[in-house]
Design a protein around this motif. Structure first.
Motif, mmCIF file in Angstrom:
data_model
loop_
_atom_site.group_PDB
_atom_site.id
_atom_site.type_symbol
_atom_site.label_atom_id
_atom_site.label_comp_id
_atom_site.label_asym_id
_atom_site.label_seq_id
_atom_site.Cartn_x
_atom_site.Cartn_y
_atom_site.Cartn_z
ATOM 1 N N LYS A 15 22.669 -99.152 48.174
ATOM 2 C CA LYS A 15 23.613 -98.134 47.693
ATOM 3 C C LYS A 15 23.657 -98.008 46.175
ATOM 4 O O LYS A 15 23.527 -96.911 45.630
ATOM 5 C CB LYS A 15 25.020 -98.433 48.209
ATOM 6 N N SER A 16 23.914 -99.141 45.469
ATOM 7 C CA SER A 16 24.127 -99.069 44.020
ATOM 8 C C SER A 16 24.117 -100.458 43.393
ATOM 9 O O SER A 16 24.172 -101.468 44.102
ATOM 10 C CB SER A 16 25.473 -98.407 43.715
ATOM 11 N N PHE A 17 24.074 -100.484 42.059
ATOM 12 C CA PHE A 17 24.181 -101.751 41.347
ATOM 13 C C PHE A 17 25.566 -102.361 41.555
ATOM 14 O O PHE A 17 25.708 -103.577 41.690
ATOM 15 C CB PHE A 17 23.924 -101.564 39.846
ATOM 16 N N ASP A 18 26.593 -101.515 41.580
ATOM 17 C CA ASP A 18 27.956 -102.009 41.834
ATOM 18 C C ASP A 18 28.040 -102.697 43.196
ATOM 19 O O ASP A 18 28.639 -103.761 43.328
ATOM 20 C CB ASP A 18 28.976 -100.872 41.781
ATOM 21 N N ASP A 19 27.445 -102.086 44.198
ATOM 22 C CA ASP A 19 27.466 -102.660 45.542
ATOM 23 C C ASP A 19 26.676 -103.975 45.586
ATOM 24 O O ASP A 19 27.092 -104.922 46.258
ATOM 25 C CB ASP A 19 26.909 -101.658 46.548
ATOM 26 N N ILE A 52 14.853 -94.368 43.955
ATOM 27 C CA ILE A 52 15.296 -95.760 44.046
ATOM 28 C C ILE A 52 15.710 -96.031 45.492
ATOM 29 O O ILE A 52 16.544 -95.318 46.047
ATOM 30 C CB ILE A 52 16.464 -96.044 43.089
ATOM 31 N N VAL A 53 15.108 -97.069 46.079
ATOM 32 C CA VAL A 53 15.422 -97.408 47.469
ATOM 33 C C VAL A 53 16.204 -98.714 47.580
ATOM 34 O O VAL A 53 16.786 -99.006 48.629
ATOM 35 C CB VAL A 53 14.155 -97.486 48.343
ATOM 36 N N SER A 54 16.238 -99.500 46.492
ATOM 37 C CA SER A 54 16.970 -100.759 46.519
ATOM 38 C C SER A 54 17.397 -101.139 45.104
ATOM 39 O O SER A 54 16.624 -100.971 44.158
ATOM 40 C CB SER A 54 16.083 -101.862 47.102
ATOM 41 N N TYR A 55 18.621 -101.609 44.980
ATOM 42 C CA TYR A 55 19.179 -102.042 43.707
ATOM 43 C C TYR A 55 19.366 -103.551 43.753
ATOM 44 O O TYR A 55 19.839 -104.084 44.757
ATOM 45 C CB TYR A 55 20.541 -101.389 43.469
#
Length: 69
Positions: A15-19, A52-55
């Motif tokens: 989902k995101s860097f935050d997640d 981007i598929v993975s953070y």
């Protein structure tokens, strides 16, 4: 006197860097108690087909190991 220990963990999210950061704290809290802070040391992403598929994050998690009083 309180003693603070720091561990370094790696976590990911689609989902995101935050997640990814939330996942780092969530997973660490399964075996570490009294977490007081998280510091994101490094961020990276996996790219496929120009998206981007993975953070990913490398995070330092601080926690108290000896509480006063």
């Amino acid at each position: 006197m309180s003693i603070v220990k720091v561990i370094e963990v790696i976590a990911t999210s689609t989902k995101s860097f935050d997640d990814a950061t939330q996942n780092a704290v969530k997973e660490a809290s399964k075996s570490v108690k009294n977490i007081i802070s998280v510091y994101v040391k490094d961020m990276s992403g996996k790219v496929e087909n120009n998206s981007i598929v993975s953070y990913g994050v490398t995070a330092k998690i601080s926690f108290k190991i000896n509480k006063e009083g």
